[in-house]
Each structure stands twice: as structure tokens, then as C-alpha cells.
Design a protein around this motif. Structure first.
Motif, PDB file in Angstrom:
ATOM      1  N   ARG A 158       0.838  -1.193   0.000  1.00 41.67           N
ATOM      2  CA  ARG A 158       0.000   0.000   0.000  1.00 41.67           C
ATOM      3  C   ARG A 158       0.873   1.242   0.000  1.00 41.67           C
ATOM      4  NH1 ARG A 158      -2.574  -0.269   6.138  1.00 41.67           N
ATOM      5  NH2 ARG A 158      -0.688   0.394   7.272  1.00 41.67           N
ATOM      6  N   ILE A 184       2.571  -5.185   2.863  1.00 42.07           N
ATOM      7  CA  ILE A 184       1.559  -5.468   3.868  1.00 42.07           C
ATOM      8  C   ILE A 184       1.476  -6.955   4.180  1.00 42.07           C
ATOM      9  CG2 ILE A 184      -0.902  -5.410   4.391  1.00 42.07           C
ATOM     10  CD1 ILE A 184       0.470  -2.732   4.555  1.00 42.07           C
ATOM     11  N   SER A 217       1.934  -3.901  10.793  1.00 41.77           N
ATOM     12  CA  SER A 217       0.779  -3.018  10.686  1.00 41.77           C
ATOM     13  C   SER A 217      -0.516  -3.769  10.431  1.00 41.77           C
ATOM     14  CB  SER A 217       1.001  -1.989   9.576  1.00 41.77           C
ATOM     15  OG  SER A 217       1.258  -2.639   8.345  1.00 41.77           O
ATOM     16  N   GLY A 218      -0.412  -4.981   9.891  1.00 42.49           N
ATOM     17  CA  GLY A 218      -1.621  -5.717   9.563  1.00 42.49           C
ATOM     18  C   GLY A 218      -1.843  -6.980  10.376  1.00 42.49           C
ATOM     19  N   MET A 259      -9.491  -7.325   5.254  1.00 44.08           N
ATOM     20  CA  MET A 259      -9.032  -6.306   6.198  1.00 44.08           C
ATOM     21  C   MET A 259     -10.152  -6.008   7.177  1.00 44.08           C
ATOM     22  SD  MET A 259      -6.962  -3.725   3.664  1.00 44.08           S
ATOM     23  CE  MET A 259      -8.437  -3.110   2.870  1.00 44.08           C
ATOM     24  N   LEU A 281     -10.534  -1.742  10.474  1.00 48.98           N
ATOM     25  CA  LEU A 281      -9.772  -0.743   9.729  1.00 48.98           C
ATOM     26  C   LEU A 281      -9.614   0.547  10.528  1.00 48.98           C
ATOM     27  CD1 LEU A 281     -11.222  -1.477   6.210  1.00 48.98           C
ATOM     28  CD2 LEU A 281      -8.791  -1.486   6.807  1.00 48.98           C
ATOM     29  N   ASP A 324      -5.023   3.272   7.733  1.00 43.04           N
ATOM     30  CA  ASP A 324      -5.037   2.273   6.664  1.00 43.04           C
ATOM     31  C   ASP A 324      -5.412   2.893   5.320  1.00 43.04           C
ATOM     32  OD1 ASP A 324      -6.431  -0.047   9.008  1.00 43.04           O
ATOM     33  OD2 ASP A 324      -4.349   0.048   8.305  1.00 43.04           O
ATOM     34  N   TYR A 348      -3.984   0.431  -2.468  1.00 46.90           N
ATOM     35  CA  TYR A 348      -3.479  -0.914  -2.239  1.00 46.90           C
ATOM     36  C   TYR A 348      -3.145  -1.574  -3.576  1.00 46.90           C
ATOM     37  CZ  TYR A 348      -4.581  -0.655   2.698  1.00 46.90           C
ATOM     38  OH  TYR A 348      -4.600  -0.294   4.022  1.00 46.90           O
TER      39      TYR A 348
END
Length: 115
Positions: free
Chosen positions: A38, A48, A62-63, A82, A85, A89, A93
Motif C-alpha cells: 500500500r 503489507i 501493521s496488519g 481487512m 480498519l 489504513d 493498495y
């Protein structure tokens, strides 16, 4: 000619969910891995999540715990689910495919998380 087409982006409220799709069209002899990246406004593109040839999944911090990468080989499609959120974010992407001696990027899909 092999192409990657992302879809599923859009506007979502913080705490909501989206599922991104990346469809692979065209013939490709071998795929080593695929991943999601992203790029937020004014920032560099960041990795990601990735899924390898044997289905091993890896995630950026981060994810972790919120994002899930998966694939449907029959549909030649990779997904990014996802959840939870956050405002941070918000980004475009991108899907990336790594094959033998080549890499390919999709054009991206915009995810906009609002408060």
C-alpha cells in the motif's frame, strides 16, 4: 499478456471491513509468490502481506491480527481481508506477483477509511 486487476476498495468507516481481490489474467508459467502493498499519500509504498507458493502467509506488523491474505487457485485470485480498519489504513493498495525472473504490479485500488 499477464495482468493483475485489483478490486474491492472503497470508502469505509473506521472499525469496518473490506475484502480486496487481485485477479491474475493471462498465462504465467510459474508464480513464486504474491503480495499486497500500500501507498498512503506522501509516503513510500510499503509491504503489507505475502503468500508463498506453498501457501505460507506473512504479514507486516501493521496488519497482523487484522489482515488475512488468501488465494483461490481455481479463480487465479488473491484476497486481502481487512478487519478493524483504522484511519491510517487509508491508501492505494497494490497487488504484486513474483514469478521466475519477473515481477508484475497491478494498478491499485483505493481504500479510504473515514472517522
Amino acid at each position: 499478456q499477464v495482468q493483475l486487476v485489483e478490486s474491492g476498495g472503497g470508502l469505509v468507516q473506521a472499525g469496518g471491513s473490506l475484502r480486496l481481490s487481485c485477479a491474475v489474467s493471462g498465462f504465467i508459467a510459474s508464480i513464486n509468490s504474491m503480495g499486497w502493498y500500500r501507498q498512503a499519500p506522501g509516503k513510500q509504498r510499503e509491504w503489507i502481506a505475502g503468500i508463498g507458493i506453498v501457501g505460507t502467509n506473512t504479514y507486516a506488523d501493521s496488519g497482523k491480527g487484522r489482515f488475512t491474505i488468501s488465494r483461490d487457485n481455481a479463480k487465479n485470485t488473491v484476497y486481502l481481508q481487512m478487519n478493524s480498519l483504522k484511519l491510517e489504513d487509508t491508501a492505494v493498495y497494490y497487488c504484486k506477483l513474483d514469478g521466475v525472473g519477473m515481477s508484475l504490479w497491478g494498478k491499485g485500488t483505493l481504500v479510504n477509511v473515514s472517522s
